[in-house]
Scaffold this motif. Structure first.
Motif, PDB file in Angstrom:
ATOM      1  N   ASP A 103       0.838  -1.205   0.000  1.00 26.95           N
ATOM      2  CA  ASP A 103       0.000   0.000   0.000  1.00 26.95           C
ATOM      3  C   ASP A 103       0.874   1.256   0.000  1.00 26.95           C
ATOM      4  OD1 ASP A 103      -2.217  -1.630   0.111  1.00 26.95           O
ATOM      5  OD2 ASP A 103      -2.643  -1.248   2.235  1.00 26.95           O
ATOM      6  N   GLY A 104       1.915   1.249   0.822  1.00 24.68           N
ATOM      7  CA  GLY A 104       2.832   2.391   0.890  1.00 24.68           C
ATOM      8  C   GLY A 104       3.555   2.614  -0.420  1.00 24.68           C
ATOM      9  N   ASP A 105       3.977   1.522  -1.054  1.00 25.16           N
ATOM     10  CA  ASP A 105       4.675   1.636  -2.334  1.00 25.16           C
ATOM     11  C   ASP A 105       3.770   2.233  -3.410  1.00 25.16           C
ATOM     12  OD1 ASP A 105       6.915   0.535  -1.145  1.00 25.16           O
ATOM     13  OD2 ASP A 105       6.613  -1.471  -2.007  1.00 25.16           O
ATOM     14  N   GLU A 106       2.507   1.846  -3.372  1.00 18.14           N
ATOM     15  CA  GLU A 106       1.544   2.384  -4.342  1.00 18.14           C
ATOM     16  C   GLU A 106       1.372   3.892  -4.134  1.00 18.14           C
ATOM     17  OE1 GLU A 106      -3.161   1.744  -5.099  1.00 18.14           O
ATOM     18  OE2 GLU A 106      -1.944  -0.086  -4.964  1.00 18.14           O
ATOM     19  N   LEU A 107       1.235   4.306  -2.887  1.00 23.35           N
ATOM     20  CA  LEU A 107       1.099   5.739  -2.580  1.00 23.35           C
ATOM     21  C   LEU A 107       2.384   6.487  -2.942  1.00 23.35           C
ATOM     22  CD1 LEU A 107      -0.755   5.373   0.828  1.00 23.35           C
ATOM     23  CD2 LEU A 107      -1.707   6.315  -1.295  1.00 23.35           C
ATOM     24  N   PHE A 108       3.517   5.853  -2.699  1.00 21.67           N
ATOM     25  CA  PHE A 108       4.812   6.448  -3.044  1.00 21.67           C
ATOM     26  C   PHE A 108       4.885   6.691  -4.549  1.00 21.67           C
ATOM     27  CE2 PHE A 108       9.264   6.095  -4.295  1.00 21.67           C
ATOM     28  CZ  PHE A 108       9.888   6.957  -3.413  1.00 21.67           C
ATOM     29  N   ALA A 109       4.464   5.714  -5.334  1.00 22.80           N
ATOM     30  CA  ALA A 109       4.487   5.850  -6.796  1.00 22.80           C
ATOM     31  C   ALA A 109       3.580   6.985  -7.262  1.00 22.80           C
ATOM     32  CB  ALA A 109       4.069   4.534  -7.453  1.00 22.80           C
ATOM     33  N   GLU A 110       2.507   7.235  -6.501  1.00 22.10           N
ATOM     34  CA  GLU A 110       1.585   8.330  -6.821  1.00 22.10           C
ATOM     35  C   GLU A 110       2.071   9.662  -6.238  1.00 22.10           C
ATOM     36  OE1 GLU A 110      -2.095   6.925  -5.168  1.00 22.10           O
ATOM     37  OE2 GLU A 110      -2.286   5.320  -6.648  1.00 22.10           O
ATOM     38  N   LYS A 111       3.242   9.653  -5.632  1.00 22.32           N
ATOM     39  CA  LYS A 111       3.857  10.823  -4.994  1.00 22.32           C
ATOM     40  C   LYS A 111       3.046  11.344  -3.806  1.00 22.32           C
ATOM     41  CE  LYS A 111       6.387  12.041  -8.983  1.00 22.32           C
ATOM     42  NZ  LYS A 111       7.304  12.445  -9.707  1.00 22.32           N
ATOM     43  N   ASP A 112       2.263  10.457  -3.204  1.00 22.22           N
ATOM     44  CA  ASP A 112       1.562  10.776  -1.958  1.00 22.22           C
ATOM     45  C   ASP A 112       2.490  10.345  -0.824  1.00 22.22           C
ATOM     46  OD1 ASP A 112       0.001  11.033   0.289  1.00 22.22           O
ATOM     47  OD2 ASP A 112      -1.651   9.783  -0.440  1.00 22.22           O
ATOM     48  N   TYR A 113       3.500  11.166  -0.563  1.00 17.88           N
ATOM     49  CA  TYR A 113       4.534  10.807   0.390  1.00 17.88           C
ATOM     50  C   TYR A 113       4.009  10.713   1.819  1.00 17.88           C
ATOM     51  CZ  TYR A 113       7.488  11.906  -3.605  1.00 17.88           C
ATOM     52  OH  TYR A 113       8.053  11.942  -4.855  1.00 17.88           O
ATOM     53  N   ALA A 114       3.081  11.582   2.174  1.00 17.81           N
ATOM     54  CA  ALA A 114       2.509  11.530   3.526  1.00 17.81           C
ATOM     55  C   ALA A 114       1.744  10.221   3.734  1.00 17.81           C
ATOM     56  CB  ALA A 114       1.607  12.728   3.775  1.00 17.81           C
ATOM     57  N   GLY A 115       0.965   9.835   2.730  1.00 19.38           N
ATOM     58  CA  GLY A 115       0.225   8.578   2.822  1.00 19.38           C
ATOM     59  C   GLY A 115       1.156   7.381   2.875  1.00 19.38           C
ATOM     60  N   ALA A 116       2.205   7.407   2.051  1.00 17.73           N
ATOM     61  CA  ALA A 116       3.179   6.317   2.045  1.00 17.73           C
ATOM     62  C   ALA A 116       3.884   6.234   3.396  1.00 17.73           C
ATOM     63  CB  ALA A 116       4.199   6.527   0.934  1.00 17.73           C
ATOM     64  N   LEU A 117       4.247   7.391   3.938  1.00 16.85           N
ATOM     65  CA  LEU A 117       4.917   7.422   5.237  1.00 16.85           C
ATOM     66  C   LEU A 117       4.026   6.812   6.314  1.00 16.85           C
ATOM     67  CD1 LEU A 117       7.426   8.336   6.824  1.00 16.85           C
ATOM     68  CD2 LEU A 117       6.295  10.533   7.157  1.00 16.85           C
ATOM     69  N   ASP A 118       2.745   7.125   6.267  1.00 21.78           N
ATOM     70  CA  ASP A 118       1.801   6.568   7.238  1.00 21.78           C
ATOM     71  C   ASP A 118       1.764   5.039   7.136  1.00 21.78           C
ATOM     72  OD1 ASP A 118      -0.328   6.720   9.221  1.00 21.78           O
ATOM     73  OD2 ASP A 118      -1.662   6.143   7.579  1.00 21.78           O
ATOM     74  N   LYS A 119       1.685   4.505   5.925  1.00 21.70           N
ATOM     75  CA  LYS A 119       1.647   3.043   5.734  1.00 21.70           C
ATOM     76  C   LYS A 119       2.948   2.401   6.207  1.00 21.70           C
ATOM     77  CE  LYS A 119      -2.439   2.645   3.971  1.00 21.70           C
ATOM     78  NZ  LYS A 119      -3.509   1.928   4.652  1.00 21.70           N
ATOM     79  N   TYR A 120       4.084   3.031   5.892  1.00 24.54           N
ATOM     80  CA  TYR A 120       5.366   2.477   6.313  1.00 24.54           C
ATOM     81  C   TYR A 120       5.506   2.498   7.840  1.00 24.54           C
ATOM     82  CZ  TYR A 120       6.796   2.842   1.373  1.00 24.54           C
ATOM     83  OH  TYR A 120       6.897   2.714   0.017  1.00 24.54           O
ATOM     84  N   HIS A 121       4.992   3.554   8.460  1.00 28.72           N
ATOM     85  CA  HIS A 121       5.026   3.607   9.929  1.00 28.72           C
ATOM     86  C   HIS A 121       4.146   2.521  10.534  1.00 28.72           C
ATOM     87  CE1 HIS A 121       7.682   6.879  10.890  1.00 28.72           C
ATOM     88  NE2 HIS A 121       7.082   7.686  10.030  1.00 28.72           N
ATOM     89  N   GLN A 122       2.996   2.275   9.923  1.00 23.20           N
ATOM     90  CA  GLN A 122       2.134   1.190  10.409  1.00 23.20           C
ATOM     91  C   GLN A 122       2.853  -0.146  10.294  1.00 23.20           C
ATOM     92  OE1 GLN A 122      -1.837   1.154   8.681  1.00 23.20           O
ATOM     93  NE2 GLN A 122      -1.902   3.391   8.695  1.00 23.20           N
ATOM     94  N   ALA A 123       3.551  -0.359   9.183  1.00 26.75           N
ATOM     95  CA  ALA A 123       4.315  -1.600   8.996  1.00 26.75           C
ATOM     96  C   ALA A 123       5.420  -1.705  10.032  1.00 26.75           C
ATOM     97  CB  ALA A 123       4.893  -1.653   7.583  1.00 26.75           C
TER      98      ALA A 123
END
Length: 175
Positions: A103-123
């Motif tokens: 999920d984080g990688d998908e958000l990262f690819a969309e340049k939604d860095y805040a969303g990706a960061l949130d997913k990575y923190h959850q992981a």
């Protein structure tokens, strides 16, 4: 020394000390009795942690369950029931980490860095020692840092040109 450990609630350490006595005096009835009493107390404590972990797990509190089972395993490292519970949760945790990373990688690819960061923190909360999570966070922070700097530079350039509306937009993007 074993009695001091026992009084401080360090039952496993107390047993280890009393077993040292049996190494020197295999027929020492006092040490044998103390060990037997401590082992039965230890079994009760391990079972309490195991059951608390089971309850947490059933209620969706995976991290709390993991903590309880790890506490039980510290008391009795050979307990097969606790080891099986931990293995079950580790498999589920690895699946959860993989899903959150995807999920984080998908958000990262969309340049939604805040969303990706949130997913990575959850992981990271599920498995703080995961090398894949650490790698994803390093990559994101590096990319995010470069993006922030790019927006700041663009904001400053727009500000110098007098395009304040665009500068504010750039600064907001940096934030």
């Amino acid at each position: 020394k074993g009695s001091n450990f026992s009084l401080n609630g360090q039952t496993s350490d107390a047993i280890a000390e009393w077993q040292k006595v049996l190494g020197y005096q295999p027929d020492n009835k006092q040490a044998q009795g103390l060990i037997a009493d401590a082992q039965s107390k230890l079994a009760v404590d391990v079972e309490k942690h195991y059951e608390a972990g089971q309850s947490d797990y059933k209620n969706g509190k995976t991290m709390a369950a993991l903590t309880e089972w790890n506490n039980a395993l510290k008391m009795d490292p050979t307990n097969a029931k606790v080891q099986a519970a931990l293995n079950k949760i580790k498999v589920k945790n690895s699946q959860k980490v993989s899903s959150l990373l995807a999920d984080g990688d998908e958000l990262f690819a969309e340049k939604d860095y805040a969303g990706a960061l949130d997913k990575y923190h959850q992981a990271s909360e599920v498995n703080p020692d995961s090398s894949a999570v650490k790698k994803a966070l390093r990559k994101l922070k590096s990319t995010q840092g470069n993006a922030v700097q790019g927006f700041l530079d663009a904001g400053k350039a727009d500000e110098r040109k007098g395009n304040l509306k665009k500068a504010v937009t750039d600064y907001e993007a940096a934030v």
